[in-house]
Scaffold this motif. Structure first.
Motif, short mmCIF file in Angstrom:
data_model
loop_
_atom_site.label_atom_id
_atom_site.label_comp_id
_atom_site.label_asym_id
_atom_site.label_seq_id
_atom_site.Cartn_x
_atom_site.Cartn_y
_atom_site.Cartn_z
N LYS A 124 -27.93 -1.07 -52.02
CA LYS A 124 -28.59 -1.17 -53.32
C LYS A 124 -27.80 -2.02 -54.33
N LEU A 125 -26.64 -2.49 -53.92
CA LEU A 125 -25.83 -3.33 -54.81
C LEU A 125 -26.37 -4.75 -54.82
N PRO A 126 -26.15 -5.51 -55.91
CA PRO A 126 -26.55 -6.93 -55.93
C PRO A 126 -25.82 -7.70 -54.83
N ARG A 127 -26.44 -8.76 -54.37
CA ARG A 127 -25.88 -9.53 -53.25
C ARG A 127 -24.48 -10.03 -53.56
N GLU A 128 -24.27 -10.49 -54.81
CA GLU A 128 -22.96 -11.04 -55.17
C GLU A 128 -21.87 -9.98 -55.22
N ALA A 129 -22.26 -8.72 -55.20
CA ALA A 129 -21.29 -7.63 -55.25
C ALA A 129 -21.00 -7.05 -53.86
N THR A 130 -21.47 -7.73 -52.81
CA THR A 130 -21.25 -7.25 -51.45
C THR A 130 -20.65 -8.35 -50.59
N GLU A 131 -20.13 -7.98 -49.45
CA GLU A 131 -19.57 -8.94 -48.51
C GLU A 131 -20.69 -9.57 -47.68
N ASP A 132 -20.49 -10.83 -47.26
CA ASP A 132 -21.49 -11.48 -46.41
C ASP A 132 -20.95 -11.85 -45.03
N ASP A 133 -19.63 -11.69 -44.84
CA ASP A 133 -19.04 -11.98 -43.54
C ASP A 133 -19.11 -10.72 -42.66
N PRO A 134 -19.68 -10.82 -41.46
CA PRO A 134 -19.86 -9.63 -40.60
C PRO A 134 -18.55 -8.91 -40.31
N LYS A 135 -17.48 -9.65 -40.08
CA LYS A 135 -16.19 -9.01 -39.78
C LYS A 135 -15.69 -8.22 -40.98
N THR A 136 -15.83 -8.82 -42.15
CA THR A 136 -15.38 -8.13 -43.36
C THR A 136 -16.24 -6.91 -43.67
N ILE A 137 -17.54 -7.02 -43.40
CA ILE A 137 -18.44 -5.89 -43.59
C ILE A 137 -18.01 -4.72 -42.70
N THR A 138 -17.64 -5.04 -41.46
CA THR A 138 -17.18 -4.00 -40.54
C THR A 138 -15.89 -3.35 -41.03
N LYS A 139 -14.97 -4.17 -41.55
CA LYS A 139 -13.72 -3.64 -42.08
C LYS A 139 -13.98 -2.70 -43.24
N LEU A 140 -14.92 -3.09 -44.13
CA LEU A 140 -15.25 -2.24 -45.27
C LEU A 140 -15.88 -0.93 -44.79
N LYS A 141 -16.74 -1.01 -43.79
CA LYS A 141 -17.38 0.19 -43.26
C LYS A 141 -16.34 1.16 -42.69
N ASN A 142 -15.39 0.62 -41.93
CA ASN A 142 -14.35 1.47 -41.36
C ASN A 142 -13.46 2.08 -42.44
N PHE A 143 -13.17 1.30 -43.46
CA PHE A 143 -12.36 1.79 -44.58
C PHE A 143 -13.09 2.91 -45.30
N ARG A 144 -14.39 2.72 -45.51
CA ARG A 144 -15.20 3.73 -46.19
C ARG A 144 -15.22 5.03 -45.39
N GLU A 145 -15.38 4.93 -44.07
CA GLU A 145 -15.38 6.13 -43.23
C GLU A 145 -14.04 6.85 -43.28
N LYS A 146 -12.98 6.06 -43.36
CA LYS A 146 -11.64 6.65 -43.46
C LYS A 146 -11.50 7.43 -44.78
N LEU A 147 -12.03 6.84 -45.84
CA LEU A 147 -11.94 7.49 -47.15
C LEU A 147 -12.73 8.80 -47.18
N MET A 148 -13.86 8.87 -46.48
CA MET A 148 -14.70 10.06 -46.51
C MET A 148 -13.99 11.30 -45.97
N LYS A 149 -12.86 11.08 -45.28
CA LYS A 149 -12.11 12.21 -44.74
C LYS A 149 -11.07 12.73 -45.74
N ALA A 150 -11.00 12.11 -46.92
CA ALA A 150 -10.03 12.55 -47.91
C ALA A 150 -10.41 13.93 -48.47
N ARG A 151 -9.47 14.52 -49.23
CA ARG A 151 -9.64 15.90 -49.68
C ARG A 151 -10.80 16.05 -50.67
N LEU A 152 -10.87 15.18 -51.65
CA LEU A 152 -11.95 15.21 -52.64
C LEU A 152 -12.64 13.85 -52.65
#
Length: 327
Positions: free
Chosen positions: A104-132
């Motif tokens: 839902k973010l504007p296009r300019e506020a997101t990544e367009d490189d597939p490799k970078t998108i994957t890195k962000l996805k993995n980072f996000r999943e890692k964060l979801m395991k945090a305490r709060l």
């Protein structure tokens, strides 16, 4: 005692400027101290080391993620993720705030490189395991959730914090750190300006891919000239052979001789006529012309023993020119 907490705010920078300001203001309104990359941006390895020392002094670590992965180091890991990993390694209490739906973010506020998108996805999943971890939808929602999460953390997971005394003022420490950072940046600028002044200002200077010519002399064993070969080539070709000579030789005389050998061995025309008792050489005029050109390009510098060495730029150029490129 009136305990104050220092709270590190981490995120990508350009896409989350307003959100970071809101969080900093909320922390101040709660009576605590924000520490964020506005004061020491994580853009290279050296500054990351400085930021790690600041994280060491913080009590809580806030991470906000949206649609950008951020600037990356040589390994391809973003400095934001490196900060996060360091905070975890130091057992800092982490509060995570990922954006609820990146699509839902504007296009300019997101990544367009597939490799970078994957890195962000993995980072996000890692964060979801945090305490709060609390997803957010807009500035107001983020500000509200950060304030509530901090209140819970202060009450249920209190940290060491800071107590203001004449001998130990957290605000004074942050001020000193910031002043040191400013002084460091000032010195860096002065060094950069000084280096730029040492480089000659020459208009229409030929670059490495321009064509030039040089001459190599073939001599008898007693030094008597046999023949002079004229070679047309690019300055880059000459620079690569010259750089190799610098790395192989031990002194200025050896560099010069090795350079002449490198050129001759790379040209079949010379080797065809060269007998075992002959040697190759390059004249003073030709050699000095080459040295002056590379100094003017900022690739070579003179050393204290009247020799020459590659500058940082020259070494990088040499490596990039000879490194194997994947096809």
């Amino acid at each position: 005692m009136d305990k104050k907490y220092q709270i590190f705010v981490s995120s990508t920078f350009r896409d989350l400027k307003s959100e970071r300001l809101l969080i900093a203001k909320s922390i101040l309104d709660l009576g605590h101290i924000p520490a964020a990359m506005e004061y020491f941006p994580a853009i290279d390895e050296e500054q990351l080391q400085y930021i790690k020392r600041v994280i060491d002094q913080c009590d809580y670590y806030i991470l906000v993620l949206a649609g950008k992965y951020g600037s990356q180091d040589k390994r391809g890991v973003s400095y934001t993720e490196l900060e996060y990993e360091y905070a975890l390694s130091k057992n800092k209490f982490v509060l995570g705030f990922p954006y609820h739906d990146i699509s839902k973010l504007p296009r300019e506020a997101t990544e367009d490189d597939p490799k970078t998108i994957t890195k962000l996805k993995n980072f996000r999943e890692k964060l979801m395991k945090a305490r709060l971890v609390r997803p957010w939808e807009d500035d107001r929602d983020l500000d509200n959730k950060v304030t509530k999460a901090l209140a819970v953390a202060f009450n249920e997971f209190p940290q060491n914090g800071w107590v203001r005394t004449p001998e130990n003022s957290n605000e004074d420490l942050l001020s000193d750190l910031n002043n040191l950072r400013k002084e460091n940046e000032k010195l860096r600028t002065e060094v950069k300006n000084l280096n730029s002044k040492t480089q000659p200002m020459i208009e229409n200077l030929a670059d490495l891919d321009d064509e030039t010519s040089t001459k190599i002399d073939l001599l008898y064993g007693n030094g008597t000239p046999y023949r002079t070969f004229g070679l047309k080539c690019s300055w880059r070709y000459i620079f690569n052979l010259f750089s190799t000579s610098i790395k192989l030789a031990q002194n200025p005389q050896q560099v010069r001789q090795q350079f002449a050998i490198n050129i001759s061995e790379d040209n079949p025309q010379i080797m065809k006529e060269k007998e075992s008792y002959m040697r190759v050489s390059i004249s003073d005029i030709e050699y000095n012309k080459i040295i002056v050109q590379f100094i003017a390009l900022g690739l070579v510098k003179e050393t204290t023993n009247k020799s020459h060495a590659l500058t940082d730029s020259g070494n990088s150029t040499y490596i990039s020119s000879i490194a194997a490129i994947k096809k």
